[in-house]
Design a protein around this motif. Structure first.
Motif, mmCIF file in Angstrom:
data_model
loop_
_atom_site.group_PDB
_atom_site.id
_atom_site.type_symbol
_atom_site.label_atom_id
_atom_site.label_comp_id
_atom_site.label_asym_id
_atom_site.label_seq_id
_atom_site.Cartn_x
_atom_site.Cartn_y
_atom_site.Cartn_z
ATOM 1 N N ILE A 193 0.831 -1.204 0.000
ATOM 2 C CA ILE A 193 0.000 0.000 0.000
ATOM 3 C C ILE A 193 0.869 1.259 0.000
ATOM 4 N N LEU A 194 1.931 1.243 0.798
ATOM 5 C CA LEU A 194 2.831 2.399 0.859
ATOM 6 C C LEU A 194 3.654 2.521 -0.416
ATOM 7 N N ALA A 195 4.136 1.375 -0.944
ATOM 8 C CA ALA A 195 4.951 1.400 -2.159
ATOM 9 C C ALA A 195 4.155 1.907 -3.358
ATOM 10 N N GLU A 196 2.884 1.552 -3.404
ATOM 11 C CA GLU A 196 2.024 1.993 -4.508
ATOM 12 C C GLU A 196 1.566 3.446 -4.342
ATOM 13 N N LYS A 197 1.856 4.031 -3.171
ATOM 14 C CA LYS A 197 1.492 5.421 -2.857
ATOM 15 C C LYS A 197 -0.015 5.633 -2.911
ATOM 16 N N TRP A 198 -0.740 4.627 -2.431
ATOM 17 C CA TRP A 198 -2.193 4.750 -2.324
ATOM 18 C C TRP A 198 -2.585 5.607 -1.132
ATOM 19 N N VAL A 199 -1.666 5.764 -0.181
ATOM 20 C CA VAL A 199 -1.955 6.521 1.031
ATOM 21 C C VAL A 199 -0.845 7.524 1.297
ATOM 22 N N ARG A 200 -1.139 8.471 2.157
ATOM 23 C CA ARG A 200 -0.113 9.346 2.712
ATOM 24 C C ARG A 200 -0.201 9.259 4.226
ATOM 25 N N PRO A 212 -8.139 9.473 -3.423
ATOM 26 C CA PRO A 212 -9.264 8.854 -4.147
ATOM 27 C C PRO A 212 -8.829 7.723 -5.085
ATOM 28 N N PRO A 213 -7.774 7.919 -5.928
ATOM 29 C CA PRO A 213 -7.326 6.783 -6.750
ATOM 30 C C PRO A 213 -6.780 5.630 -5.896
ATOM 31 N N GLY A 214 -6.092 5.980 -4.796
ATOM 32 C CA GLY A 214 -5.548 4.939 -3.921
ATOM 33 C C GLY A 214 -6.630 4.123 -3.259
ATOM 34 N N LYS A 215 -7.691 4.793 -2.830
ATOM 35 C CA LYS A 215 -8.807 4.087 -2.207
ATOM 36 C C LYS A 215 -9.462 3.137 -3.208
ATOM 37 N N ALA A 216 -9.631 3.617 -4.456
ATOM 38 C CA ALA A 216 -10.234 2.770 -5.489
ATOM 39 C C ALA A 216 -9.348 1.561 -5.782
ATOM 40 N N ALA A 217 -8.016 1.782 -5.821
ATOM 41 C CA ALA A 217 -7.086 0.679 -6.078
ATOM 42 C C ALA A 217 -7.099 -0.316 -4.930
ATOM 43 N N PHE A 218 -7.089 0.189 -3.698
ATOM 44 C CA PHE A 218 -7.136 -0.699 -2.521
ATOM 45 C C PHE A 218 -8.400 -1.552 -2.535
ATOM 46 N N GLU A 219 -9.516 -0.925 -2.814
ATOM 47 C CA GLU A 219 -10.773 -1.668 -2.823
ATOM 48 C C GLU A 219 -10.800 -2.700 -3.955
ATOM 49 N N ARG A 220 -10.217 -2.346 -5.095
ATOM 50 C CA ARG A 220 -10.185 -3.292 -6.211
ATOM 51 C C ARG A 220 -9.303 -4.504 -5.889
#
Length: 224
Positions: A193-200, A212-220
């Motif tokens: 999750i951190l490596a993909e930079k879905w969060v800060r 928003p894109p990170g949340k969508a990616a995490f949920e997917r």
């Protein structure tokens, strides 16, 4: 004197307010200096040093040196799990210390618990893994299903190695009061999750904020 583990000694170490604040600050997974921990605890540096010595002697902290700096960290996932569980009990039955601002709400959604993801999103993720039979849950025990290795390999996580720590472990989430995923797999998922930079990371907080894109990616990847 009763035989067995000395619970009172550990409880006395954790029960001091200054030491409790230091241990909570280290739950973010980042090693901190004595000066930083003194600020977290609201005590002077000499007092902080005394507290840190006691926590070191009690086996709750590790110490690493880099140049002139000395960094303290939790002694391992078992200590982190204890702090998270105590936080859950305090949340359920104890008085609350109130801090203004939105940080508490963010902590409930997603935060770092030592080296893995915690909060509502983490609990939902574990539930989804169990529903899809990727992980098997029997009371408090979590184990890989036969399909788990191929499932996680497809998203770049290797669960086939033999780590020195459990691959899967239930960690009681203080904000949801249900378990999230810890262990080697929980740590690998947070790393991704951190490596993909879905969060800060929120400054001076264990909270992590999904874009928003990170949340969508995490949920997917983890909730679909």
């Amino acid at each position: 004197m009763r035989e067995g583990p000395d619970i009172a000694r550990i409880a006395s170490l954790v029960g001091d307010p200054a030491r409790a604040n230091m241990l909570s600050a280290l739950m973010g997974g980042t090693a901190l200096t004595a000066t930083e921990l003194a600020l977290e605890a609201g005590v002077s540096l000499p007092t902080a040093s005394s507290h840190l010595s006691k926590l070191m002697e009690g086996g709750l902290l590790t110490l690493a040196s880099q140049g002139r700096h000395r960094y303290y960290g939790l002694a391992g996932p078992q200590v982190a799990g204890m702090i998270e569980a105590i936080t859950g009990v305090a949340e359920a039955v104890g008085p609350r210390r109130v801090r203004p601002g939105p940080r508490d709400a963010a902590m409930r959604v997603a935060r770092v618990c030592y080296d893995h993801l915690a909060g509502e999103q983490a609990v939902a993720m574990l539930d989804r893994f169990v529903d899809k039979r990727i992980l098997m849950r029997d009371d408090n025990e979590i184990r890989l299903s036969p399909s788990a290795a191929s499932h996680f390999a497809a998203i770049g996580i290797d669960v086939g190695a033999k780590p020195r720590r459990p691959v899967c472990r239930a960690c009681l989430d203080w904000s949801v009061r249900r378990s999230h995923l810890a262990g080697m797999l929980g740590a690998a998922i947070l790393d991704k999750i951190l490596a993909e930079k879905w969060v800060r990371r929120e400054k001076d907080s264990r909270a992590v904020i999904f874009s928003p894109p990170g949340k969508a990616a995490f949920e997917r990847v983890f909730l679909s």
